[in-house]
Design a protein around this motif. Structure first.
Motif, mmCIF file in Angstrom:
data_model
loop_
_atom_site.group_PDB
_atom_site.id
_atom_site.type_symbol
_atom_site.label_atom_id
_atom_site.label_comp_id
_atom_site.label_asym_id
_atom_site.label_seq_id
_atom_site.Cartn_x
_atom_site.Cartn_y
_atom_site.Cartn_z
ATOM 1 N N CYS C 48 28.850 34.304 48.376
ATOM 2 C CA CYS C 48 29.665 33.278 48.952
ATOM 3 C C CYS C 48 28.901 32.419 49.654
ATOM 4 N N VAL C 177 41.483 34.067 49.525
ATOM 5 C CA VAL C 177 40.713 33.044 49.012
ATOM 6 C C VAL C 177 39.747 32.423 50.139
ATOM 7 N N LEU C 180 37.717 35.938 52.377
ATOM 8 C CA LEU C 180 37.115 36.123 51.006
ATOM 9 C C LEU C 180 36.232 37.437 51.225
ATOM 10 N N MET C 185 38.102 38.185 45.451
ATOM 11 C CA MET C 185 38.560 37.141 45.200
ATOM 12 C C MET C 185 38.194 36.602 43.597
ATOM 13 N N GLN C 186 37.130 37.312 43.188
ATOM 14 C CA GLN C 186 36.830 36.824 41.833
ATOM 15 C C GLN C 186 37.813 37.824 40.809
ATOM 16 N N VAL C 189 40.948 35.238 41.110
ATOM 17 C CA VAL C 189 40.933 34.024 40.334
ATOM 18 C C VAL C 189 41.006 34.211 38.812
ATOM 19 N N VAL C 192 44.633 34.796 38.141
ATOM 20 C CA VAL C 192 45.235 33.353 38.276
ATOM 21 C C VAL C 192 44.969 32.721 37.018
ATOM 22 N N LYS C 207 44.580 28.051 51.286
ATOM 23 C CA LYS C 207 43.674 27.687 50.322
ATOM 24 C C LYS C 207 44.080 28.653 49.008
ATOM 25 N N ALA C 210 47.254 27.466 47.642
ATOM 26 C CA ALA C 210 46.883 26.286 46.848
ATOM 27 C C ALA C 210 46.850 27.123 45.414
ATOM 28 N N LYS C 211 46.642 28.201 45.312
ATOM 29 C CA LYS C 211 46.683 29.096 43.901
ATOM 30 C C LYS C 211 47.610 29.714 43.624
ATOM 31 N N ALA C 212 48.989 29.639 44.407
ATOM 32 C CA ALA C 212 50.105 30.383 44.307
ATOM 33 C C ALA C 212 51.069 29.496 43.419
ATOM 34 N N LEU C 578 37.856 31.143 58.183
ATOM 35 C CA LEU C 578 37.258 30.079 57.153
ATOM 36 C C LEU C 578 36.479 30.536 56.094
ATOM 37 N N SER C 579 36.520 30.052 54.924
ATOM 38 C CA SER C 579 35.888 30.695 54.010
ATOM 39 C C SER C 579 34.405 30.894 54.279
ATOM 40 N N PHE C 580 33.940 29.786 54.921
ATOM 41 C CA PHE C 580 32.468 29.726 55.160
ATOM 42 C C PHE C 580 31.944 30.257 56.545
#
Ligand code: MGD
Ligand code: MGD
Ligand code: SF4
Ligand code: SF4
Ligand code: SF4
Ligand code: SF4
Ligand code: SF4
Ligand code: MO
Lengths: 192, 311, 695
Positions: C48, C177, C180, C185-186, C189, C192, C207, C210-212, C578-580
Motif C-alpha cells: 500500500c 478499503v 486497509l 483488500m485484494q 476487490v 467486487v 471509499k 464507493a464499492k458497495a 485514512l488509506s495512506f
C-alpha cells in the motif's frame, strides 16, 4: 538507455471499478523515480456523481501522462527534449530540456510538473527503462486493486490487449480522456 | 478545477517587459515616419527603454529556465522545433532585439560614437535611418507584442488563454504601456519642450480600447466553456478579485483613463511628476493584466463525465 | 556490509501490523525501493502507500538517532545524548531500585509491533505480570471474545473472510478499503470484480461505500438494532440455512423467541434506515448463503458493549451457515512446528493489576492484558504501586481513550522507558528513550502466519543501521544482562537458524524468497466434505445461546442496548483510518503528507456546517469541556450522518520531534470516550461528544 522497439506500442488501462484510491501507485512511483517534494507523476481524482442525491456514487479515476500520439507537449517543446518514441512512449530527454516549462501548461491532462531538484520538466515515462527489463511499471506492480494494466497493444497476448478485448467482448465502457482534443491518448479507462 | 502552476510571475514579467519594449518602439517608429523632429524626444525616450526592456524581459525568462544558468549551450536548442511558439518567439525577439538595438543606438547618437571608433560600422547608419527600418520595427514589434500572447494562446489546455482576443488585447496593452514607458523616460531625461498631444490622444484611446477589449473578453469567457467561466470568475469575484479590481481595473485602467479624458477635454494639464505617476499606474496595470491572465488560467477538465472534487 | 551495485533483501513491512512480505532493492548500499513478495499470501506482491513510503522512514532525519536520557523537567523536551552503555546501565540501575522499593510487579509494559515480545519477555524476567498489547483492549478485544463465545475461537489478526469467492458481503463500519490490509483488500476487490453484492453500513460514505451496491447511512451506535431486525426477518421468513442451524448450532429456539420483538419496523426507526433497505440486505444475504458473510469487524471498540454486538454478528453469520465454505468464513490454515525459545524465564507470581483473567473479567486474556484498565490503575495507583513503565512500539497518548488518564499515569511513573524509532508524544515525556533500528535495519525472529495457507516470513536487514540504533531483541537482552538477570537471550540469527532447522528449510531459501508456504491444506474443509463443522464451545456447536455467558452470568443472548446520544449542539465524535496513514505513526512521513497536502480533514454534514457558519475548507477546532484542538480543515459533505463528525486518527502531535506535523490537526484521544466493555474489558471510544468552533 534502451532504444525504442519499433514493433511495440505501450499503453495502459485502468479498470476503474477496481481502483480503491489507496494511492499506493503515487507513492511507488515517487519512490521509484525519487520525485521531489509534493509532486507526483500520477494522481487519483475522485468523481462524485451526482453531487448530492439519494443514490450517491463515487468513482476513483487515476491519471498520469497519456503518452499522446499527437502530443501538445511535443509540439510546443522548443528543444525537442519532449519527444515521441517509436514504442509510443512520450519521453523527456533531460539532457536537452532547458527547463522553459512551456510543456507544463500545454498538457491538457495536467500530467507534467516542474522538477525543482533537476530543473527540468517531469512526468510519467511509463517507467522506462524498467519496462525493458521485463518488469511492469512501478505503479502497476504495487497496485493492490490490480486496477492498472500495462503492456504492448501491438501484441495480442499482452495483458493490456487482453483487458481491452475482454472489455470489448463484455461491452464494458471503454474511453480515453478528452477525445475531442485530438491528442490521441494511450491510456484507456474501462468500467463495467 | 485546477489552476495552472507551470508559469508564474517570472513569465508575467517577461511578457510584460517584452510588451512595453516592443510597444514603445512601435509607437516611436510610427512617430518617426510621421514627423521625426517633432517627436524626437519621445523617440529617444523609447530608444532608451525599447531594446533594454525586451532584453531584461528575456533575462527573466532566462533565469526562469531550469537549466539556463547551468547549461547555457542548451539555449541553442530553442531554435530546433519549428512547431514551438517559443521557437517563433525566440526568432522574432532575436531579430527585434538586434533591430531595435541598432535603431536605438542611432537615435541616441551612440551609433555615431561607435562609428568614430570603428569606421566600418558606418554601413549600418543608412539602414538605421531608413524607412525600411521603421517598417521592420513596426512589424517585428507587433509580432513581439503579439507573440507574448500567442505563447499562451496556442495552448488548448488552458481555455482562458486559447482566445483570439488575447493577442489583440496584448498588442494594445503593449502599445499603451510602451507609450507610458517612453513618457516616463522622456519626463525624466529628455525634458525638452515637445508637443506630444497626438501621442497622448492615441494613448487615451488605446486605454479605452483596452478596457473595452477586456470587458469583451471577460463577457465571452463567462459564456464560454466552464473552465473559461471559472477563470473569468476567479478574476471577477474569486481568488484574484482584489488584484483584478484594485490593481488592474481601478489603478491600471480607470484612473488613468479618467485623468487622460480630462486632459483630452482640456480640463486638466498633467506633466512632470504627476504625469510620471499616472504613466506608472498604466505600467503597473499592464503588468497585472499579464500576471492575472497567467494565474487565472485553469486546465481544461480531464474528466468531463464526472463532477470533479480534487482531494 | 554496504555493497556496490544492486542487491535485494527480504523483509516484512512494519508500516502497519499486517506484515506484508516485501523485498528491498538496495543500490550502492542505499535502500531505493520496496516491492511486495509475489508469493507472500499476506499481500501477493502488492504494497500500500504506507508500505511504499518505508524508504522515506528509513532515511528520515526526524528519526531517533541515539539513546537519550531526560535532562530537564518532564515535557520540557530536554534530553542529553547518551551512549548505549550509559543508557542501558542507567535503566538497569533505576529498574533495580524501583524493584527493590515496590516489588517487581510495579513494572508495566505496553508493547505493539513485531518486536513486542522482546520487551514483554524482559518485563516477565523482571518479574511483573503487567504486560499489555494495546491491540487487544483498544482494537480487536471485544470482537475476538464475542466471536469466541459464539464459535469457540477468536477471529484472529488475519480475518478469515473469503471475499474473493463471496456472493454477498456485509460490512458494518469495517472500512476494508481505507482501513486497509493489503491481502484482505485484494480479496475484497476480487469479490467486487466478480460481482459480489456488497452491503456497507457506516454513518459516512467511505471509499468502501464507493464499492458497495447498497450503502446504508446508519445512525451511529445503532448497528445492533439493524442486525437484530434483519435476524428477526430472516427467521420469520424462514429463509435461513436450516441445514446448518439444525445440525450445528445451539439454542436456536430460545434465540428465535428472544429476537421476536425486534421487528424490521422497529429496527428502521432506531437506525433511520428504510425498511425496504433492511429487508433487501437480509434477502440478498440469504440468497447468497452460504457463500456470504457479515464481517466480524476489526477495531470493534466503539460503544463499550461490543462483545455482545459481535455476538449478534456471529448469530447472523450462523443463520447463513457459512462456516468454512467458499465465500464465507474460511478456516485459517496454521501449522505447528517446534519453535525455539528466545529466552527461558519463570512465570511471574503477582496478580495482574488490570484484572485481565481475574474474577471480574474471567475472559480477559492474561497474555494480552487491558491496556486501558492498566493505565487507569497506574493513574490512580489503586491496586499496588505501579511506578515503572516500559513502552515498546506504541503510543499510549494517542491510542488510549483518554489523554488525561495517560498523562496522569505518566505523572505517577518514576521511570518511563520508551523504545521507539521516533520522538512520539509518549517518548517526549519519557525518562529514557532507546532508539530501535527500523525493520529495514535489523533481524527479527521468523514469524509464522496463517491465512488460506500457512506460511513463514523472514526479516533480514537491507542496510546497516543508518543511525546509532539497535534491534529490540538486542536491547532487551543487554538490558536484562545489565539488570543482573542470568537468562540468556538467543541471538536472533541463532534463533532463526534453529527455527529453520525445525522447519526443515534453509536460510538460503528464505533469503531468496522471503516467504515459505508450509501448509496448503484446504481452508474450506466443510464445503470440501473433509470435515463436519465443529466448534470448541461447551456445546460443541456454534452457540446462539452462549453457555459460557450463562456460566459467567453475562446475558447468554445479545439484546439491543441503547447508547447515549449527543446533545443538540454537540456531535458524536467518530474517527478512523485514512488509506495512506497508519495510526499515529506515519503522519510525519513527507511522502505520505504530500498525498493530502498536510491537511487534516474534519468531516461534517452540510446542514450542521451551515448552521455553524462553517464552509468547506475552513479551519475549525474541536471543543470538549473547554479543551480545544488545533485547527483542522472542514470537509463539508452531504454524506455523513448529521449527528457525527469524523476525524482521521493520528494527528495533533504535541512533541516537537515530528517536525513536519507537530501541532497540526486534532489528537483523537483528546476527544474519545474511555468506556470498558463488561465482558472483554476492552475499550469503548465512540461516546465522545464534541462541539466545533471556527478557528
Ligand atoms: N483515539 C484512538 N485510539 C486508538 C485507535 C483509534 O483509532 N483512535 N485505534 C486503536 C487500534 S485499532 C490500534 S491497533 C491501536 C494502535 O496503537 P499503537 O500501537 O500505539 O499505534 P501506532 O500509532 O502505530 O504506534 C506505533 C509506534 O511504533 C513506532 N514504531 C514503528 N516502527 C517501529 C519499530 O520498528 N520499533 C519500535 N520500537 N517502534 C516502532 C511508531 O513510531 C509508533 O509511534 O490504537 C488503538 N487506539
Ligand atoms: N490505512 C490504514 N489501514 C489500517 C490501519 C491504519 O492505521 N491505516 N490500521 C489497521 C488496524 S490496527 C485496524 S484495527 C483496522 C481498523 O479497521 P476498521 O475498524 O475498519 O476502521 P476504523 O477506521 O477504525 O473505523 C471504520 C469505520 O467505522 C465507522 N463507524 C463509526 N461508528 C460507527 C457505528 O456506530 N456504526 C458503523 N456501522 N460504523 C461506524 C467510521 O465512520 C469508520 O468509517 O485498520 C487497519 N488498517
Ligand atoms: S494503486 Fe491501484 S487501486 Fe490504489 S489508487 Fe493507484 S490505481 Fe487505484
Ligand atoms: S498527456 Fe500531456 S504530457 Fe503526456 S503526452 Fe499528452 S500532452 Fe504530453
Ligand atoms: S521544459 Fe523542457 S521538455 Fe518542457 S518544453 Fe521546455 S525544454 Fe521542452
Ligand atoms: S508508469 Fe512509472 S513513471 Fe508512469 S506513473 Fe507509473 S510508476 Fe510513475
Ligand atoms: S498493509 Fe501496507 S502498511 Fe500494512 S504491512 Fe501491508 S504494505 Fe505495510
Ligand atoms: Mo487495530
Amino acid at each position: 538507455m534502451y532504444s525504442a522497439d519499433k514493433t511495440k506500442k505501450f499503453a495502459m488501462a485502468y479498470i476503474v471499478d477496481r481502483c480503491v484510491d489507496c494511492k499506493a501507485c503515487m507513492v511507488a512511483c515517487k519512490a521509484e523515480w525519487q520525485i521531489p517534494d509534493n509532486d507526483f507523476r500520477t494522481h487519483i481524482d475522485t468523481g462524485i456523481a451526482p453531487a448530492a442525491t439519494e443514490r450517491l456514487s463515487m468513482h476513483f479515476l487515476p491519471h498520469q501522462c497519456n503518452h499522446c500520439d499527437d502530443a501538445p507537449c511535443v509540439t510546443v517543446c522548443p528543444t525537442k527534449a519532449s519527444h515521441k518514441r517509436a514504442d509510443g512512449v512520450v519521453d523527456i530527454d533531460n539532457r536537452k530540456c532547458v527547463g522553459c516549462r512551456y510543456c507544463i501548461p500545454s498538457c491538457p491532462y495536467n500530467a507534467r510538473f516542474f522538477n525543482n531538484q533537476l530543473g527540468v520538466a517531469d512526468k510519467c515515462t511509463f517507467c522506462l527503462p524498467r519496462i525493458y527489463d521485463g518488469l511492469m511499471p512501478a505503479c502497476v506492480t504495487t497496485c493492490p486493486g490490480r486496477a492498472r494494466v500495462f503492456g504492448d497493444i501491438n501484441d495480442p497476448e499482452s495483458e493490456i490487449s487482453k483487458a481491452l478485448k475482454d472489455a470489448a467482448d463484455n461491452r464494458y465502457r471503454v474511453w480515453t480522456l478528452r477525445k475531442d482534443l485530438g491528442t490521441e491518448p494511450n491510456i484507456y479507462y474501462i468500467q463495467k | 478545477m485546477e489552476f495552472q502552476t507551470g508559469f508564474h510571475w517570472y513569465i508575467a514579467v517577461y511578457l510584460f517587459l517584452a510588451g512595453v519594449g516592443a510597444g514603445s518602439i512601435v509607437v516611436a517608429s510610427l512617430a518617426d515616419m510621421y514627423d521625426r523632429q517633432k517627436y524626437l524626444s519621445f523617440i529617444k525616450a523609447a530608444s532608451v527603454i525599447g531594446m533594454p526592456l525586451v532584453s531584461i524581459g528575456i533575462f527573466f525568462l532566462y533565469i526562469d529556465l531550469g537549466q539556463g544558468m547551468y547549461k547555457p549551450w542548451l539555449l541553442l536548442l530553442l531554435f530546433v522545433n519549428t512547431t514551438s511558439a517559443i521557437m517563433w518567439g525566440t526568432l522574432i525577439l532575436t531579430i527585434f532585439t538586434i533591430l531595435s538595438l541598432l535603431y536605438g543606438a542611432y537615435n541616441l547618437g551612440i551609433l555615431d560614437w561607435f562609428i568614430k571608433k570603428a569606421g566600418f560600422l558606418k554601413i549600418f547608419k543608412p539602414l538605421a535611418a531608413s524607412g525600411f527600418m521603421n517598417w521592420a520595427l513596426i512589424i517585428t514589434g507587433i509580432l513581439t507584442a503579439g507573440y507574448t500572447a500567442v505563447l499562451l494562446g496556442v495552448l488548448k489546455a488552458i481555455p482562458f488563454w486559447h482566445q483570439t482576443a488575447l493577442p489583440i488585447l496584448f498588442i494594445i496593452s503593449a502599445s499603451s504601456t510602451g507609450i507610458s514607458g517612453a513618457m516616463v523616460v522622456k519626463e525624466l531625461f529628455f525634458k525638452e519642450e515637445a508637443h506630444l498631444a497626438k501621442i497622448e490622444t492615441t494613448h487615451f484611446y488605446l486605454i479605452m480600447l483596452e478596457i473595452l477589449l477586456l470587458i469583451g473578453m471577460l463577457l465571452i469567457a463567462l459564456q464560454g466553456v466552464p473552465e473559461m467561466k471559472f477563470s473569468a470568475l476567479a478574476l471577477l469575484t474569486g481568488e484574484f478579485a482584489v488584484e483584478f479590481w484594485v490593481f488592474l481595473v481601478l489603478l491600471g485602467l480607470v484612473v488613468p483613463a479618467v485623468v487622460f479624458a480630462f486632459v483630452e477635454a482640456g480640463k486638466l494639464h498633467v506633466s512632470g511628476g504627476k504625469l510620471v505617476f499616472f504613466e506608472l499606474l498604466v505600467l503597473a496595470g499592464g503588468y497585472f493584466l499579464r500576471h492575472l491572465i497567467l494565474h487565472a488560467g485553469v486546465y481544461t477538465q480531464k474528466f468531463t463525465d464526472y463532477i470533479m472534487i480534487h482531494y | 556490509e554496504p555493497q556496490q551495485g544492486v542487491t535485494y533483501a527480504q523483509n516484512w513491512c512494519e508500516m502497519c501490523f499486517w506484515k506484508c512480505g516485501l523485498t528491498a532493492k538496495v543500490v550502492d548500499g542505499k535502500v531505493k525501493k520496496l516491492e511486495g513478495q509475489p508469493d507472500c499470501p499476506s499481500n501477493y506482491g502488492k504494497l500500500c502507500a504506507k508500505g511504499n513510503a518505508g524508504v522515506f522512514q528509513l532515511y528520515d532525519p526526524d528519526r531517533l538517532k541515539t539513546p537519550l536520557i531526560r535532562d530537564g523537567e518532564r515535557g520540557s523536551g530536554k534530553f542529553r545524548k547518551a551512549t548505549w552503555e550509559e543508557a542501558l546501565t542507567y535503566v538497569a540501575q533505576k529498574t533495580n531500585e524501583l524493584k527493590e522499593k515496590y516489588g517487581p510487579e510495579t513494572f508495566s509494559i505496553f508493547a505493539h509491533g513485531s518486536g513486542e515480545h522482546s520487551f514483554v519477555e524482559l518485563v516477565e524476567i523482571i518479574g511483573s505480570p503487567n504486560y499489555c498489547i494495546p491491540s487487544y483492549a483498544q482494537c480487536t478485544g471485544s470482537r475476538d471474545i464475542g466471536w469466541a463465545l459464539s464459535y469457540g475461537k477468536a477471529v484472529g489478526g488475519k480475518e478469515p473472510v473469503d471475499s474473493q469467492n463471496s456472493k454477498c458481503i456485509m460490512l458494518l463500519g469495517r472500512n476494508i478499503v481505507e482501513a486497509l490490509h493489503v491481502g484482505e483488500m485484494q480479496d475484497f476487490v476480487e469479490g467486487v470484480a466478480k460481482g459480489a453484492h456488497v452491503i456497507y453500513v457506516d454513518p459516512r460514505f467511505t471509499k468502501t461505500a464507493a464499492k458497495a451496491n447498497q450503502y446504508m447511512m446508519i445512525k451511529p451506535g445503532t448497528d445492533s438494532a439493524l442486525l437484530l431486525g434483519m435476524i428477526n426477518y430472516i427467521i420469520e421468513k424462514e429463509i435461513y440455512n436450516k441445514n446448518f442451524v439444525d445440525g450445528y448450532t445451539h439454542g436456536f429456539d430460545l434465540f428465535k423467541e428472544h429476537v421476536a420483538e425486534y421487528t424490521v419496523e422497529w429496527a428502521s426507526q432506531i437506525t433511520e434506515i428504510p425498511q425496504t433497505e433492511i429487508i433487501k440486505a437480509a434477502e440478498k444475504l440469504c440468497e447468497a448463503a452460504p457463500h456470504c458473510y457479515i464481517h466480524p469487524g476489526r477495531r470493534l471498540t466503539r460503544y463499550g458493549n461490543d462483545t455482545q454486538f459481535t455476538r449478534i454478528v456471529a448469530c447472523l453469520n450462523m443463520l447463513m451457515g457459512n462456516w468454512e465454505v467458499r465465500g464465507g468464513i474460511y478456516r485459517t490454515v496454521g501449522f505447528k512446528y517446534d519453535a525455539p525459545h528466545m529466552v527461558h524465564f519463570d512465570k511471574p507470581y503477582a496478580d495482574r493489576a488490570d484484572g485481565a483473567g481475574s474474577e471480574e473479567f474471567p475472559l480477559g486474556p492474561k497474555n494480552l492484558g487491558f491496556a486501558n484498565k492498566l493505565m487507569e490503575h497506574i493513574a490512580n495507583q489503586d491496586v499496588y504501586p505501579l511506578k515503572g513503565m516500559f513502552v515498546y512500539g506504541c503510543n499510549p497518548l494517542h491510542h488510549h481513550g483518554s489523554t488525561e488518564m495517560v498523562k496522569k499515569a505518566l505523572e505517577n511513573t518514576e521511570l518511563l522507558v520508551t523504545c521507539e524509532i521516533y520522538m512520539t508524544d509518549t517518548a517526549w515525556l519519557s525518562d529514557v528513550i532507546l532508539p530501535e533500528s527500523t525493520y529495514l535495519e535489523r533481524y527479527d525472529p521468523v514469524i509464522s502466519t496463517g491465512r488460506r495457507k500457512g506460511y513463514i516470513q523472514f526479516r533480514e536487514p537491507a542496510v546497516n543501521p543508518v543511525f546509532d540504533t539497535k534491534g529490540g531483541w538486542e536491547i532487551a537482552a543487554q538490558l536484562s544482562a545489565a539488570m543482573g538477570h542470568e537468562n540468556e537471550f538467543l541471538d536472533v540469527r541463532e534463533y532463526n537458524r534453529l527455527a529453520f532447522e525445525a522447519l526443515g528449510i534453509t536460510e538460503e531459501y528464505m533469503k531468496k524468497h522471503g516467504v515459505w508456504v508450509a501448509n496448503e491444506s484446504t481452508p474450506y474443509p466443510v464445503e470440501d466434505g473433509e470435515e463436519e463443522p465443529s466448534f470448541r464451545t461447551p456445546s460443541g456447536k456454534a452457540e446462539f445461546y452462549s453457555n459460557l455467558c450463562e456460566h459467567f452470568s453475562y446475558p447468554p443472548m445479545p439484546s439491543y442496548e441503547e447508547n447515549p446520544v449527543p446533545a443538540e449542539d454537540e456531535f458524536r465524535f467518530l474517527f478512523g483510518r485514512l488509506s495512506f496513514h497508519t495510526h499515529a505513526r506515519t503522519q510525519n512521513n513527507a511522502w505520505l503528507l504530500a498525498l493530502h497536502k498536510s491537511e487534516v480533514p474534519l468531516w461534517i454534514h452540510t446542514d450542521r456546517a451551515k448552521a455553524l457558519g462553517i464552509k468547506d475548507g475552513m479551519q475549525v477546532r474541536l471543543v470538549k469541556e473547554g479543551f480545544k484542538s488545533n485547527p483542522c480543515t472542514a470537509r463539508v459533505v452531504d454524506y455523513i450522518h448529521p449527528q457525527a463528525v469524523f476525524l482521521p486518527y493520528g494527528f495533533g502531535h504535541e512533541t516537537k520531534g515530528l517536525t513536519r506535523i507537530t501541532g497540526k490537526g486534532a489528537r483523537t484521544s483528546d476527544f474519545t470516550s474511555n468506556l470498558t466493555d463488561p465482558i472483554s474489558g476492552a475499550a469503548g471510544f465512540h461516546n465522545g461528544f464534541v462541539k466545533l468552533e471556527i478557528a
